[in-house]
Design a protein around this motif. Structure first.
Motif, PDB file in Angstrom:
ATOM      1  N   HIS A   1       2.026  60.589  -0.292  1.00 46.51           N
ATOM      2  CA  HIS A   1       2.584  61.422  -1.464  1.00 46.51           C
ATOM      3  C   HIS A   1       3.867  61.195  -2.063  1.00 46.51           C
ATOM      4  O   HIS A   1       3.904  61.164  -3.403  1.00 46.51           O
TER       5      HIS A   1
ATOM      6  N   ASN B   1      -3.160  66.202  -3.215  1.00 50.72           N
ATOM      7  CA  ASN B   1      -3.146  67.039  -4.221  1.00 50.72           C
ATOM      8  C   ASN B   1      -3.737  66.565  -5.526  1.00 50.72           C
ATOM      9  O   ASN B   1      -4.411  67.693  -6.199  1.00 50.72           O
ATOM     10  N   HIS B   2      -3.750  65.337  -5.794  1.00 51.99           N
ATOM     11  CA  HIS B   2      -4.656  64.838  -7.141  1.00 51.99           C
ATOM     12  C   HIS B   2      -5.903  64.815  -7.029  1.00 51.99           C
ATOM     13  O   HIS B   2      -6.558  64.244  -8.174  1.00 51.99           O
TER      14      HIS B   2
ATOM     15  N   ASP C   1      -0.206  55.384  -1.398  1.00 51.24           N
ATOM     16  CA  ASP C   1      -1.109  55.648  -2.340  1.00 51.24           C
ATOM     17  C   ASP C   1      -1.298  54.618  -3.458  1.00 51.24           C
ATOM     18  O   ASP C   1      -0.295  54.128  -3.931  1.00 51.24           O
TER      19      ASP C   1
ATOM     20  N   HIS D   1      -0.239  64.181   4.003  1.00 50.64           N
ATOM     21  CA  HIS D   1       0.243  64.133   2.529  1.00 50.64           C
ATOM     22  C   HIS D   1       1.034  65.125   2.151  1.00 50.64           C
ATOM     23  O   HIS D   1       0.742  66.130   2.011  1.00 50.64           O
TER      24      HIS D   1
HETATM   25 FE   LIG Z   1       0.172  63.459  -3.992  1.00 58.37          FE
END
Ligand SMILES: [Fe+2]
Ligand SMILES: [Fe+2]
Length: 258
Positions: free
Chosen positions: A173, A67-68, A10, A148
């Motif tokens: 993640h 998720n983001h 990330d 993730h």
């Molecule tokens: Fe994440």
């Protein structure tokens, strides 16, 4: 022939983008394919089209996410029109694609983005989704999966599930690089988490005093990106192109003073 892949964990905010720029300035030529998770690349949360383009221009071939990715609305259309940016395959009715096929100088490669469900949003089953995709796509070449997910058990299970089907299953993640890089069943490169590219002296990229305040007092405080030295975390994966099997996986870490 061997495909040399760099997979970066990330990327967090401007410090993360800067660290990646510094790293690729020196190392871009060592790799045939570069993949990076960019779900936190804008302000530490989410991704804007502008920052996605900047990362692509640094030499990254494929951006994965998680998720983001849904934070900035502008990215929805961008996901539909830019195949080099993918979102987790198992989101129901989402914009964009959960996989992409890229041309590298040596072969085509299939990159898949998946998201876990343990301690995360209960989206569609990542195991069933990837199983359906691989059955329907009939792709012959290296296959790399960014999983993730939060739980090491779910990540490990995905590695086992895709053993001998994917060339690599690489976790993201948690922003913490794990010490379990290995080849499963002499075929599938695996790591539970590739880690984070961003501020080193931080909690997952964020200012540590602010995060501590949250843990100590349980009152809402706004997160802020941390300053200071930068780190690169990722993995280097070598794939034999005659068998699509991972023949080597090792972690990458680099620190830049700023
Ligand atoms: Fe994440
Ligand atoms: Fe993240």
């Amino acid at each position: 022939m061997t495909l040399n892949v760099l997979f970066l964990g990330d990327i967090v905010g401007r410090p993360g983008r800067r660290a990646v720029a510094l790293f690729l300035e020196q190392n871009r030529e060592d790799f045939d394919l570069i993949i990076a998770n960019a779900e936190n690349a804008s302000g530490g949360l989410g991704l804007t089209p502008k920052n996605a383009r900047q990362l692509k221009n640094l030499g990254i071939d494929v951006l994965t996410s998680g998720n983001h990715i849904w934070k900035y609305r502008e990215i929805y259309d961008f996901l539909d029109t830019h195949t080099w940016l993918i979102r987790p395959l198992n989101y129901p009715n989402a914009p964009g694609q959960g996989y992409t096929i890229v041309n590298t100088p040596k072969s085509r490669a299939l990159i898949i983005s998946l998201q876990g469900r343990t301690y995360m949003e209960p989206i569609d089953c990542p195991f069933q989704c990837v199983d359906n995709l691989l059955k329907n796509l009939d792709f012959n070449g290296p296959i790399l999966v960014d999983f993730h997910a939060e739980a090491s058990s779910e990540k490990r299970a995905m590695g086992v599930f895709l053993t001998k089907r994917a060339s690599a299953v690489l976790g993201t993640h948690t922003h913490i690089q794990t010490n379990d890089a290995q080849i499963l069943d002499d075929f599938t490169g695996y790591i539970a988490d590739a880690g984070m590219c961003g501020p080193k002296d931080s909690v997952l990229g964020m200012n540590k005093e602010i995060v501590l305040e949250r843990f100590l007092f349980k009152r809402p405080v706004k997160f802020k990106l941390a300053d200071g030295p930068l780190q690169i975390n990722g993995v280097r994966v070598k794939i034999d192109l005659s068998s699509n099997r991972c023949v080597d996986i090792s972690t990458v870490q680099r620190i830049f003073s700023k």
